[in-house]
Design an enzyme around this catalytic site. Structure first.
Site, mmCIF file in Angstrom:
data_model
loop_
_atom_site.group_PDB
_atom_site.id
_atom_site.type_symbol
_atom_site.label_atom_id
_atom_site.label_comp_id
_atom_site.label_asym_id
_atom_site.label_seq_id
_atom_site.Cartn_x
_atom_site.Cartn_y
_atom_site.Cartn_z
ATOM 1 N N GLU A 1 97.618 41.863 42.027
ATOM 2 C CA GLU A 1 98.069 43.160 42.552
ATOM 3 C C GLU A 1 97.205 43.740 43.664
ATOM 4 O O GLU A 1 97.322 44.932 43.968
ATOM 5 C CB GLU A 1 98.239 44.178 41.404
ATOM 6 C CG GLU A 1 99.326 43.764 40.421
ATOM 7 C CD GLU A 1 99.605 44.801 39.349
ATOM 8 O OE1 GLU A 1 98.887 45.817 39.283
ATOM 9 O OE2 GLU A 1 100.553 44.597 38.563
ATOM 10 N N ASP A 2 96.388 42.930 44.314
ATOM 11 C CA ASP A 2 95.612 43.456 45.440
ATOM 12 C C ASP A 2 96.491 43.690 46.667
ATOM 13 O O ASP A 2 96.216 44.584 47.471
ATOM 14 C CB ASP A 2 94.457 42.501 45.793
ATOM 15 C CG ASP A 2 93.358 42.544 44.748
ATOM 16 O OD1 ASP A 2 93.534 43.239 43.734
ATOM 17 O OD2 ASP A 2 92.327 41.871 44.930
#
Length: 928
Positions: free
Chosen positions: A478-479
């Site tokens: 989820e970066d």
């Protein structure tokens, strides 16, 4: 004089205390000033303090708050050990190295008063040559080894302050975790506590050697041109040999099924070799010597397959460095050896343009077989990683595999797991999606940080690359969503200059799209075409979308508009999927036995009620009170006693994951008009399999390995043959107002759910050949239990490795007539069964929504013990969510199921560990 490679484990004799810096005048007096013995290494300071009664159990009550101070302090470990005699022998050529498999995290190591190591990365192994120090210390004395661990949060804040050039963006926790290479969840997450651990969390050992073998790789290629039944496998073995001048030849063996299938010797020169031996190049003049064998073939190769698609065949590669100074072979001595488990298979990530469905496919093809990846996401299994044992790891993977799951995703906010974890996956045919350890943040890229990350990545890719189960390396969790949320600079197609990325406000792209793929490419070089896949992030849509704005047609997605985000009804999940759903979930309580273990006072606790202080504290998900009650209120008649409330959350969680797995697996492989199979959804991974402490979370199995009903719902949905039935969903609570009259939804005709009963039936198959079956559909009155209308029977030929649509948009014709009676009589339960060879192999039930409108009185449930550990469950009327109250050490073969009248009674086998309570299991069902 040569010596074999020996390993002296330094696991006992340790002690620890709080470290007091004498040079800091402002330092407070330590709380733990005396030396306390350490049970053994690996070790973690919280566990040791609890063992000595210095802190309470962090997993109980609100004790997490009472132990926060531990993570804010520095701690020191020390031990002594003797110098091995082979080091002090006058003629010895042996080297002595201290090896630390893992230090958590900021550690300074001294040996005999001299600093030998400074570590700042939990994920890195350290090897330090200490021969000089051992020889300079008096032989009759014990060597003094000390490790000082500094607090990670304090050091993290110092690093943030030292790098103002980087805009640290950190979600879930405070900013100090951003520059620290440590398990990110130790700062707390929305399912776990804040427990900032420290200590030697992996083994420490002294290695003495004359010859050492490292960097072993089995480079192989699988040729399937002759079909999967007759593959050919060509292999070349390479290794780096340190101290090669002391050996005479290298012996290479490949084992399968307890027998040697390939054996040869490699010599450093062209003399004294048998005619059958395989020659190798001459050694380089300076060590280390890189050995590469000629290519050889594996006789009658047996490929490795994921669970459900074939056997997980494993080979063992053994290398021995041998000294044979005379022609007498009996005088040969093994100076070093390595054993490595390997498996032969091909793997491809198929991302093809898919015109019928739009977008691109996203699924694995292994040994030329398209694979539906059904499984779970994995977080660290304990707040204290040092307490995890090989047996516990294996129990977790065995549990996953027994639930018909064939993939596990190691999430990027935890750790690169123990070797035993991956070995269990190899043996049980479980595919591994492995994240690199980055999660929910914008990470820095200053030179020292990048160097540490590269070392970490190389070591772990090299350590894990031989495992056939590991098929995907993924850059982060989820970066890329951070990029979208904050509008960071990311021009995927226009900007292809990696060095330039470092100067943007999102330099992390350099890590995920240059550094990590380069490491994977270099460390996997020559190890077979397509042996592992690299994916930049999860979720990630090939640069076109990072799926914060969910793009269901490209890449993988995290579907959090269920529970989080829009909080859509879970009945809509089949329409909320994507090409690969790598995260989604619904919360559910654990069983009462687990709850009682974290409540102070257990069953008699004053906090033993839903929403109590302790129950809220043990649910770290933001807004869980509103979310749980919203979903429960929309679907069920809420009960507020602990037993009833816990059960309803469990049934709700099981319902949600069932809607998802059934609906998304249905999209896996459907036959088009042209005869081609469309791969709409390539995989589903629930968030999450496990917990790191006893808690309320999205886990489908709790901290004590006690399965929730959702686990069994997944097991049924992922069965090799599974029938599905679903009716048109009537949503009373979240649909928009009528476009013509703009009416409030409180004025809709609630009889619509009775009148408009339209349903689909399908069969999903993981079999690789067609199956002849019979689908039987019954319509059962929810009120009376009587069959309503005509039973439908349909013969089907089930499509292999895909989905066979049996009925689509079929209407229940008895609906209008039933409206003449009381409303309850109009509700029918649709029950579908799949029979093969006259035996039922799968069933599914479609209930009218919402369940809360139904009256579940007088169900006529009977629970009969046929044997001590075999139970039969039957009912006179339809039963929703029958659940046995499992507990640690007592498990059942099926749970959380529905019971229909006049069907074959459900038989459930009870398994009890040695010493487990032999009493009968409590049970309940919706509306009991």
């Amino acid at each position: 004089m040569t010596h074999p490679h020996t390993i002296h484990t330094i696991s006992s004799g340790w002690e620890f205390k709080q470290h007091h810096d004498p040079d800091d005048p402002d330092a407070a007096p330590p709380k733990i000033a005396e030396w306390l013995p350490v049970d053994h290494l690996p070790s973690e300071v919280h566990t040791e303090l609890q063992r000595h009664g210095k802190i309470p159990d962090p997993h109980v009550g609100l004790n997490e708050l009472e132990v926060r101070w531990v993570g804010e302090q520095a701690w020191i470990y020390r031990t002594t050990f003797p110098t091995p005699p082979e080091v002090t022998t006058v003629s010895s050529t042996a080297k002595a190295e201290l090896v630390f498999k893992g230090l958590d995290t900021f550690a300074t190591v001294t040996l005999n008063g001299e600093v030998i190591l400074r570590s700042d990365n939990m994920f890195v192994e350290h090897r330090v040559d200490v021969g000089r120090l051992l020889l300079s210390f008096p032989a009759e004395s014990e060597n003094n080894l000390e490790i000082i661990f500094e607090p990670a949060r304090r050091r993290g804040l110092e690093l943030v302050a030292a790098h103002p050039e980087h805009d640290f963006i950190v979600h879930q926790t405070e900013v100090s975790r951003g520059p620290v290479r440590k398990a990110q969840c130790h700062w707390g997450w929305d399912w776990g506590p804040i427990i900032l651990t420290c200590g030697p969390w992996k083994p420490a050992q002294l290695e003495v050697w004359t010859v050492r073998v490292e960097d072993v790789r089995a480079e192989y290629a699988v040729d399937l041109s002759g079909g999967r039944e007759a593959p050919t496998v060509e292999v070349a073995v390479s290794a780096t040999i340190l101290g090669a001048e002391a050996m005479d030849f290298l012996e290479v063996e490949v084992w399968f099924g307890g027998e040697v299938v390939v054996q040869f010797r490699g010599y450093k020169d062209d003399e004294d070799k048998d005619n059958d031996d395989v020659n190798i190049p001459a050694a380089e003049e300076t060590p280390p010597w890189t050995y590469t064998s000629p290519k050889f073939t594996i006789p009658d190769p047996q490929l490795w397959y994921p669970r459900g698609y074939g056997p997980a065949n494993l080979y063992e590669l053994r290398l021995r460095a041998i000294s044979a100074p005379t022609t007498d072979k009996s005088a040969a001595a093994v100076l070093a050896e390595t054993h490595q488990t390997i498996g032969f298979r091909t793997v491809e990530l198929v991302q093809e343009k898919d015109t019928p469905a739009g977008g691109q496919s996203f699924y694995l093809r292994i040994n030329a077989i398209p694979i539906f990846s059904g499984g779970s996401c994995w977080i660290p299994a304990d707040t204290s990683l040092a307490t995890l044992t090989p047996a516990r790891y294996r129990a977790w993977i065995a549990l996953l595999a027994a639930g018909n799951q064939n993939m596990i995703r190691v999430w990027g906010g935890g750790v690169y797991e123990s070797d035993e974890f991956y070995a269990a996956c190899d043996e049980l045919g479980v595919l591994v999606w492995q994240d690199f350890m980055f999660a929910c943040a914008s990470y820095p890229t200053y030179p020292e940080y990048l160097a540490s990350v590269e070392t970490e990545a190389r070591q772990n890719v090299r350590r894990l690359r031989s495992h056939p189960s590991l098929v995907i390396w993924c850059g982060n969790n989820e970066d890329y969503q951070i990029v979208e949320r904050y509008g960071l600079e990311y021009r995927y197609e226009e900007d292809k200059d990696p060095e330039g990325w470092l100067g943007t406000n999102w330099p992390g792209r350099f890590i995920y799209e240059e550094l990590l793929p380069r490491v994977v490419r270099e460390e996997m070089k020559g190890m077979g075409g397509g042996q592992v896949v690299y994916h930049p992030g999860s979720p990630w849509g090939n640069g076109t979308s990072t799926t914060l704005k969910v793009d269901a047609n490209v890449g993988d997605i995290h579907q959090w508009n269920i529970w989080h985000g829009e909080m859509r009804p879970y009945q809509q999940l089949p329409q909320m999927g994507g090409r690969f759903v790598s995260e989604f979930g619904m919360e559910g309580y654990p069983h009462l036995d687990t709850i009682d273990r974290f409540l102070v006072g257990g069953e008699g606790s004053r906090d033993r009620y839903p929403g109590s202080r302790t129950m809220d504290f043990h649910n770290k998900a933001v807004g869980h009170e509103r979310r749980l009650l919203t979903y429960l209120g929309e679907n069920f008649r809420i009960k507020y006693d602990m037993k009833g409330f816990a059960h309803l959350t469990q049934v709700m969680q099981a319902d949600a994951v069932s809607w998802a797995y059934r609906g998304w697996r249905r999209q896996w492989g459907t036959q088009q008009n042209d005869g081609k199979v469309s791969r709409g959804c390539g995989g589903v991974l629930v968030w999450q399999l496990n917990d790191c402490w006893p808690t309320v979370s999205w886990a489908v199995v709790d901290y004590y390995l006690v399965k929730k009903p959702a686990y069994y719902a997944i097991k049924r949905a992922l069965a090799p043959l599974a029938v599905g039935v679903v009716r048109k969903f009537h949503d009373w609570t979240t649909r928009p107002a009528d476009e013509l009259w703009k009416r409030d939804t409180g004025h809709v005709d609630l009889r619509e759910a009775v009148r408009d009963v339209v349903f689909d039936v399908w069969v999903a198959s993981a079999r690789l050949e067609p199956v002849q079956g019979l689908v039987v559909i019954r319509f059962i009155s929810a009120e009376t239990g009587e069959d309503e209308g005509q039973t439908i029977e349909e013969e089907v030929t089930v499509l292999p490795n895909g989905t066979t649509e049996v009925f689509s948009g079929l209407r229940y014709e008895g609906a209008d007539e039933k409206l003449k009676h009381v409303l309850d009589r109009g509700y029918v339960v649709i029950h579908a069964s799949l029979l093969v060879g006259g035996e039922e192999v799968a069933s599914d039930t479609s209930w009218p929504d919402p369940i809360k409108y139904l009256d579940f009185a007088d169900r006529g449930v009977k629970v009969k013990y046929l044997e001590k550990d075999l139970v039969e469950v039957s009912a006179e009327k339809p039963v929703k969510g029958f659940v046995f109250a499992e507990r640690q050490g007592v498990t059942v073969s099926n749970n959380g199921f529905d019971v229909m009248p006049r069907e074959k009674a459900k038989q459930v086998r009870i398994t009890r560990d040695d010493g487990a309570d032999m009493g009968e299991l409590a049970w309940t069902f919706v509306g009991q």
